[in-house]
Design a protein around this motif. Structure first.
Motif, PDB file in Angstrom:
ATOM      1  N   ILE A 178      -3.637  15.183  -3.571  1.00  0.00           N
ATOM      2  CA  ILE A 178      -3.565  13.956  -4.576  1.00  0.00           C
ATOM      3  C   ILE A 178      -3.562  12.712  -3.572  1.00  0.00           C
ATOM      4  O   ILE A 178      -4.221  11.402  -3.556  1.00  0.00           O
ATOM      5  N   GLY A 179      -2.634  12.992  -2.637  1.00  0.00           N
ATOM      6  CA  GLY A 179      -2.007  12.794  -1.677  1.00  0.00           C
ATOM      7  C   GLY A 179      -3.431  12.253  -0.584  1.00  0.00           C
ATOM      8  O   GLY A 179      -3.946  11.400   0.124  1.00  0.00           O
ATOM      9  N   VAL A 180      -4.770  13.366  -0.172  1.00  0.00           N
ATOM     10  CA  VAL A 180      -6.217  13.314   0.289  1.00  0.00           C
ATOM     11  C   VAL A 180      -6.654  12.415  -0.118  1.00  0.00           C
ATOM     12  O   VAL A 180      -7.156  11.584   0.861  1.00  0.00           O
ATOM     13  N   ILE A 181      -6.585  12.386  -1.349  1.00  0.00           N
ATOM     14  CA  ILE A 181      -7.644  11.801  -2.202  1.00  0.00           C
ATOM     15  C   ILE A 181      -7.884  10.571  -1.931  1.00  0.00           C
ATOM     16  O   ILE A 181      -8.214   9.133  -1.738  1.00  0.00           O
ATOM     17  N   MET A 182      -5.959   9.974  -2.654  1.00  0.00           N
ATOM     18  CA  MET A 182      -5.384   8.627  -2.172  1.00  0.00           C
ATOM     19  C   MET A 182      -5.515   8.127  -0.095  1.00  0.00           C
ATOM     20  O   MET A 182      -6.677   6.510   0.277  1.00  0.00           O
ATOM     21  N   THR A 183      -5.394   8.584   0.530  1.00  0.00           N
ATOM     22  CA  THR A 183      -5.451   8.678   1.874  1.00  0.00           C
ATOM     23  C   THR A 183      -7.261   8.115   2.361  1.00  0.00           C
ATOM     24  O   THR A 183      -7.320   6.752   3.074  1.00  0.00           O
ATOM     25  N   ILE A 195       1.153  -1.643  -0.010  1.00  0.00           N
ATOM     26  CA  ILE A 195      -0.044  -0.234  -0.341  1.00  0.00           C
ATOM     27  C   ILE A 195       0.767   1.421  -0.512  1.00  0.00           C
ATOM     28  O   ILE A 195      -0.041   2.441  -0.557  1.00  0.00           O
ATOM     29  N   ILE A 196       2.204   0.760   0.617  1.00  0.00           N
ATOM     30  CA  ILE A 196       2.284   2.633   1.020  1.00  0.00           C
ATOM     31  C   ILE A 196       3.706   2.805  -0.732  1.00  0.00           C
ATOM     32  O   ILE A 196       4.106   3.873  -1.057  1.00  0.00           O
ATOM     33  N   ILE A 197       4.172   1.714  -0.922  1.00  0.00           N
ATOM     34  CA  ILE A 197       4.778   1.403  -2.290  1.00  0.00           C
ATOM     35  C   ILE A 197       3.787   1.825  -3.233  1.00  0.00           C
ATOM     36  O   ILE A 197       4.045   3.078  -4.494  1.00  0.00           O
ATOM     37  N   LEU A 198       2.503   2.350  -3.095  1.00  0.00           N
ATOM     38  CA  LEU A 198       1.393   2.517  -4.626  1.00  0.00           C
ATOM     39  C   LEU A 198       1.469   3.726  -4.001  1.00  0.00           C
ATOM     40  O   LEU A 198       1.086   4.322  -4.958  1.00  0.00           O
ATOM     41  N   LEU A 199       1.195   4.242  -3.062  1.00  0.00           N
ATOM     42  CA  LEU A 199       0.871   6.180  -3.214  1.00  0.00           C
ATOM     43  C   LEU A 199       2.523   6.599  -3.159  1.00  0.00           C
ATOM     44  O   LEU A 199       2.317   7.520  -4.135  1.00  0.00           O
ATOM     45  N   GLY A 200       3.438   5.958  -2.868  1.00  0.00           N
ATOM     46  CA  GLY A 200       4.656   6.429  -2.911  1.00  0.00           C
ATOM     47  C   GLY A 200       4.863   6.083  -4.293  1.00  0.00           C
ATOM     48  O   GLY A 200       5.301   7.164  -5.028  1.00  0.00           O
ATOM     49  N   ALA A 201       4.873   5.956  -5.600  1.00  0.00           N
ATOM     50  CA  ALA A 201       4.961   5.159  -6.731  1.00  0.00           C
ATOM     51  C   ALA A 201       4.037   6.972  -7.621  1.00  0.00           C
ATOM     52  O   ALA A 201       4.809   7.261  -9.044  1.00  0.00           O
ATOM     53  N   VAL A 202       2.765   7.066  -7.068  1.00  0.00           N
ATOM     54  CA  VAL A 202       2.191   8.917  -7.606  1.00  0.00           C
ATOM     55  C   VAL A 202       3.066   9.242  -7.013  1.00  0.00           C
ATOM     56  O   VAL A 202       3.668  10.131  -8.161  1.00  0.00           O
TER      57      VAL A 202
END
Length: 354
Positions: free
Chosen positions: A112-117, A67-74
């Motif tokens: 983008i970070g807020v929406i994904m979180t 999950i963290i890798i997915l967020l970091g990918a963005v």
């Protein structure tokens, strides 16, 4: 007075047009390698502290990694596109356009970070169940992720900010920022995990605080104009062609990281059928691979500024020389780490398990 200030400001940066390529590349790349290696050590240190809580704890934390890798990918995709945009325009002598690209990238990363979180938190239990989390692992994984995920926006902003600083040739600032976050995390981990008895929640809280410290340093970096480009709200420009440039260049990096994240999810899902110990073992193996991959990635990221600067200046012969040198170094590093893993992976795995 102005001349002295100009000289002092200029000396703070690396001359991206310098002719001694190997020296220039190493001067830029080594801080990036150290910085990302520190990031890898931070993951290993967390694994050691969490591993002392038992196999279920490290398995739960490991299942959060995709999950963290997915967020970091963005964040990586936005950062790669931004770094290329900045270095190319600096090479062409257009600092104003470079500033607009940097400011726009940060303005896009935050929402983008807020929406994904929010999306991740809402579906978190279902994600862990789909990954094969057992009834014993699930509550531990939820405890860890629900504290860590609110810091995802900070993580995205830190990643993009680091790419901006490196694109300017200021790789050392990024390195010191990562080092500061690592030291803080290393100090807080034992305090929160053991002294305060927070367990995996303490590990997540320590990571979250280190992210706050890192973004605070980047805010100071931008507000005090320690970099070449100007990052401010006034420079944000949501023109479609500019956003397209940032997105298209970063898309391959994002896609690669997302595929890696999905592969990790499938891997943990397959390991879950054999029990908690297997998930923990996979988590250890993934961390060992990450330790070797990040320094190589750091060298490439550090060298990207020279590539982009040369492309912007239309010096294509220089671009080819840089690419050949990078290929030589990355192949050599990959081979050396592969040998080291085969020789020392067993004792390292034993240390992490303890």
């Amino acid at each position: 007075m102005n001349e002295r200030n100009g000289t002092r400001k200029k000396s703070r940066y690396v001359d991206l047009s310098a002719q001694e390529l190997p020296r220039l590349l190493l001067r830029l790349a080594i801080p990036s390698v150290i910085g990302l290696s520190i990031n890898a050590l931070q993951q290993a240190l967390n694994a050691i502290f969490v591993g002392s809580l038992g196999a279920q704890a490290i398995a739960a934390v490991s299942m959060t990694m995709p999950i963290i890798i997915l967020l970091g990918a963005v964040g990586e995709g936005i950062g790669v596109g931004t770094a290329s945009f900045i270095s190319r325009h600096l090479g062409a002598g257009n600092e104003l356009e470079a500033s607009r690209g940097a400011s726009t990238a940060l303005a896009l990363a935050a929402p983008i970070g807020v929406i994904m979180t929010i999306a991740m938190l809402v579906t978190l239990r279902g994600i862990f169940v789909a990954l094969g989390a057992s009834p014993t692992i699930l509550p531990i994984a939820l405890d860890y992720a629900t504290i860590l995920l609110p810091g995802s926006t900070l993580m995205l902003l830190n990643i993009v900010s680091g790419f901006i600083a490196r694109a300017e040739g200021n790789t050392r600032f990024s390195m010191w920022t990562m080092l500061t976050a690592f030291i803080l995390n290393a100090l807080l981990d034992p305090i929160f995990i053991f002294l305060l008895g927070l367990g995996v929640r303490g590990a997540a809280l320590a990571t979250l605080i280190s992210q706050i410290a890192a973004i605070s340093l980047y805010i100071a970096y931008f507000t005090k104009r320690l970099g070449t480009v100007l990052v401010s709200i006034s420079q944000v420009s949501l023109r479609v062609d500019r956003i397209r440039q940032l997105a298209l260049i970063g898309a391959p990096a994002t896609t690669t990281s997302i595929l890696a994240s999905l592969a990790g999810m499938f891997l943990y899902g397959a390991a879950a059928r054999f029990g908690d110990d297997f998930i923990a073992a996979v988590g250890i193996a993934v961390r060992i691979l990450t330790i070797g991959a990040l320094p190589i990635t750091g060298f490439c990221i550090g060298s990207q500024a020279v590539l982009g600067f040369g492309w912007g200046a239309r010096d294509f012969a220089r671009v080819m020389k840089v690419a050949k040198f990078m290929l030589f170094i990355t192949v050599a590093l990959s081979f050396a780490y592969s040998v080291a893993v085969m020789l020392f992976v067993w004792p390292f795995g034993q240390v992490v398990q303890r």
